[in-house]
Design a protein around this motif. Structure first.
Motif, PDB file in Angstrom:
ATOM      1  N   ALA A  30       0.826  -1.212   0.000  1.00 37.71           N
ATOM      2  CA  ALA A  30       0.000   0.000   0.000  1.00 37.71           C
ATOM      3  C   ALA A  30       0.857   1.257   0.000  1.00 37.71           C
ATOM      4  O   ALA A  30       0.547   2.236  -0.697  1.00 37.71           O
ATOM      5  CB  ALA A  30      -0.929  -0.007   1.208  1.00 37.71           C
ATOM      6  N   ARG A  31       1.947   1.252   0.751  1.00 32.64           N
ATOM      7  CA  ARG A  31       2.817   2.429   0.804  1.00 32.64           C
ATOM      8  C   ARG A  31       3.483   2.676  -0.555  1.00 32.64           C
ATOM      9  O   ARG A  31       3.671   3.834  -0.968  1.00 32.64           O
ATOM     10  CB  ARG A  31       3.866   2.255   1.903  1.00 32.64           C
ATOM     11  CG  ARG A  31       3.283   2.451   3.308  1.00 32.64           C
ATOM     12  CD  ARG A  31       4.249   2.019   4.405  1.00 32.64           C
ATOM     13  NE  ARG A  31       5.474   2.779   4.432  1.00 32.64           N
ATOM     14  CZ  ARG A  31       5.599   3.985   4.990  1.00 32.64           C
ATOM     15  NH1 ARG A  31       4.550   4.573   5.553  1.00 32.64           N
ATOM     16  NH2 ARG A  31       6.759   4.611   4.995  1.00 32.64           N
ATOM     17  N   ALA A  32       3.844   1.609  -1.250  1.00 26.84           N
ATOM     18  CA  ALA A  32       4.382   1.785  -2.600  1.00 26.84           C
ATOM     19  C   ALA A  32       3.320   2.370  -3.519  1.00 26.84           C
ATOM     20  O   ALA A  32       3.600   3.264  -4.328  1.00 26.84           O
ATOM     21  CB  ALA A  32       4.871   0.440  -3.144  1.00 26.84           C
ATOM     22  N   ARG A  35       2.752   6.101  -3.110  1.00 30.90           N
ATOM     23  CA  ARG A  35       3.848   6.887  -3.681  1.00 30.90           C
ATOM     24  C   ARG A  35       3.742   6.940  -5.198  1.00 30.90           C
ATOM     25  O   ARG A  35       4.100   7.943  -5.822  1.00 30.90           O
ATOM     26  CB  ARG A  35       5.192   6.313  -3.229  1.00 30.90           C
ATOM     27  CG  ARG A  35       5.392   6.464  -1.730  1.00 30.90           C
ATOM     28  CD  ARG A  35       6.779   6.086  -1.269  1.00 30.90           C
ATOM     29  NE  ARG A  35       6.882   6.172   0.184  1.00 30.90           N
ATOM     30  CZ  ARG A  35       8.012   6.144   0.855  1.00 30.90           C
ATOM     31  NH1 ARG A  35       9.162   6.029   0.207  1.00 30.90           N
ATOM     32  NH2 ARG A  35       8.044   6.220   2.174  1.00 30.90           N
ATOM     33  N   ILE A  36       3.262   5.872  -5.787  1.00 31.35           N
ATOM     34  CA  ILE A  36       3.015   5.889  -7.232  1.00 31.35           C
ATOM     35  C   ILE A  36       1.886   6.859  -7.550  1.00 31.35           C
ATOM     36  O   ILE A  36       1.954   7.611  -8.536  1.00 31.35           O
ATOM     37  CB  ILE A  36       2.682   4.465  -7.729  1.00 31.35           C
ATOM     38  CG1 ILE A  36       3.925   3.560  -7.588  1.00 31.35           C
ATOM     39  CG2 ILE A  36       2.210   4.483  -9.170  1.00 31.35           C
ATOM     40  CD1 ILE A  36       3.633   2.085  -7.796  1.00 31.35           C
ATOM     41  N   PRO A  41      -4.797   8.455  -1.042  1.00 30.73           N
ATOM     42  CA  PRO A  41      -6.013   8.341  -1.848  1.00 30.73           C
ATOM     43  C   PRO A  41      -7.259   8.743  -1.062  1.00 30.73           C
ATOM     44  O   PRO A  41      -7.291   8.682   0.164  1.00 30.73           O
ATOM     45  CB  PRO A  41      -6.061   6.853  -2.193  1.00 30.73           C
ATOM     46  CG  PRO A  41      -5.366   6.194  -1.037  1.00 30.73           C
ATOM     47  CD  PRO A  41      -4.274   7.150  -0.624  1.00 30.73           C
ATOM     48  N   THR A  42      -8.272   9.137  -1.799  1.00 28.56           N
ATOM     49  CA  THR A  42      -9.585   9.373  -1.195  1.00 28.56           C
ATOM     50  C   THR A  42     -10.515   8.187  -1.436  1.00 28.56           C
ATOM     51  O   THR A  42     -11.493   8.014  -0.713  1.00 28.56           O
ATOM     52  CB  THR A  42     -10.225  10.638  -1.776  1.00 28.56           C
ATOM     53  OG1 THR A  42     -10.229  10.548  -3.209  1.00 28.56           O
ATOM     54  CG2 THR A  42      -9.434  11.875  -1.360  1.00 28.56           C
ATOM     55  N   ILE A 222       9.961   7.267  -6.382  1.00 31.46           N
ATOM     56  CA  ILE A 222       9.506   6.471  -5.236  1.00 31.46           C
ATOM     57  C   ILE A 222      10.710   6.218  -4.325  1.00 31.46           C
ATOM     58  O   ILE A 222      11.510   5.315  -4.589  1.00 31.46           O
ATOM     59  CB  ILE A 222       8.905   5.137  -5.708  1.00 31.46           C
ATOM     60  CG1 ILE A 222       7.824   5.377  -6.782  1.00 31.46           C
ATOM     61  CG2 ILE A 222       8.313   4.346  -4.544  1.00 31.46           C
ATOM     62  CD1 ILE A 222       7.435   4.137  -7.551  1.00 31.46           C
ATOM     63  N   PRO A 223      10.882   7.028  -3.288  1.00 29.86           N
ATOM     64  CA  PRO A 223      11.991   6.781  -2.369  1.00 29.86           C
ATOM     65  C   PRO A 223      11.867   5.407  -1.711  1.00 29.86           C
ATOM     66  O   PRO A 223      10.777   4.827  -1.663  1.00 29.86           O
ATOM     67  CB  PRO A 223      11.844   7.904  -1.330  1.00 29.86           C
ATOM     68  CG  PRO A 223      10.981   8.930  -1.974  1.00 29.86           C
ATOM     69  CD  PRO A 223      10.069   8.185  -2.890  1.00 29.86           C
TER      70      PRO A 223
END
Length: 226
Positions: A30-32, A35-36, A41-42, A222-223
């Motif tokens: 989800a964290r990736a 970042r994409i 998100p809403t 994407i760090p």
């Protein structure tokens, strides 16, 4: 009276939940994805496949994915109450399950995300490989192959001759070492997407230079994920 423990009690110093596949890996997917997307998100439609489809509620993967969509780290105690935090943040989410997708990894999740501020949408498919390790294997229909363990560039560009070598040269001049590069395209001379994993961060001035090239459509940086 002592508080009862739950499946979200701390196991070691780096994870909340019963297993790294069902919690830490899920949070990182989800964290990736956010970042994409480039924002929290809403709206989110989450599809769990195969093993995840059968176990996501009992093993807490549903709370873990929502926590990751809120930007929480795998060791954040708020994973336990992620649904409540999502409601407060205005995140609308839906869960779906597909129990027999034979071509997919047993622990696969697809995320369809919307940024309500800009209207930007992404579709991200990730696999939880165990031990908190993930692979992002598809973005917006483009095959992908990156882990989030390294700094990653996602570059949408016209499929022009020499573009891959040119971008690699620019990154090299920033003293960034390319660890992996994965390129996919929809057809010859059609839209192409490059996924480039690097050992170190890239400078903002280098990103700005790449973004102004007339054959580059979009760059997402994407760090490295924690």
């Amino acid at each position: 009276m002592a508080e009862k423990s739950s499946i979200f009690d701390m196991i070691g110093p780096v994870m909340i939940g019963p297993s790294s596949s069902h919690t830490a890996g899920v949070v990182r997917i989800a964290r990736a994805a956010i970042r994409i997307l480039g924002a929290l998100p809403t709206e989110a439609v989450v599809t769990f496949y195969n093993s995840f489809a059968r176990t996501y509620e009992g093993h807490g993967s549903d709370r873990a994915i929502v926590a990751g969509l809120l930007g929480y780290a795998p060791d954040d105690t708020r994973i336990r109450t992620a649904f409540e935090h999502a409601e407060a943040a205005g995140l609308r989410y839906t869960f779906q399950s597909v129990g027999n997708a034979s071509t997919m990894h047993p622990n696969t999740i697809k995320l369809n995300l919307v940024d309500g501020t800009t209207g930007h949408r992404v579709e991200v498919v990730g696999q939880s490989r165990g031990g908190g390790v993930i692979r992002i294997v598809e973005v917006d229909g483009f095959p992908a192959d990156f882990s989030g363990a390294l700094h990653t560039l996602m570059i949408d560009a016209d499929d022009v001759p020499g573009s891959i070598a040119f971008i690699a040269s620019v990154i090299a001049h920033d003293q960034c070492n390319i660890a992996t590069m994965f390129v996919s395209r929809k057809g010859r001379n059609d839209a192409a997407r490059q996924f480039i994993e690097m050992d170190s961060p890239i400078k903002e001035i280098t990103l700005a230079y790449l973004r102004q090239l007339n054959w580059v459509q979009r760059i997402t940086y994407i760090p490295t994920l924690d």
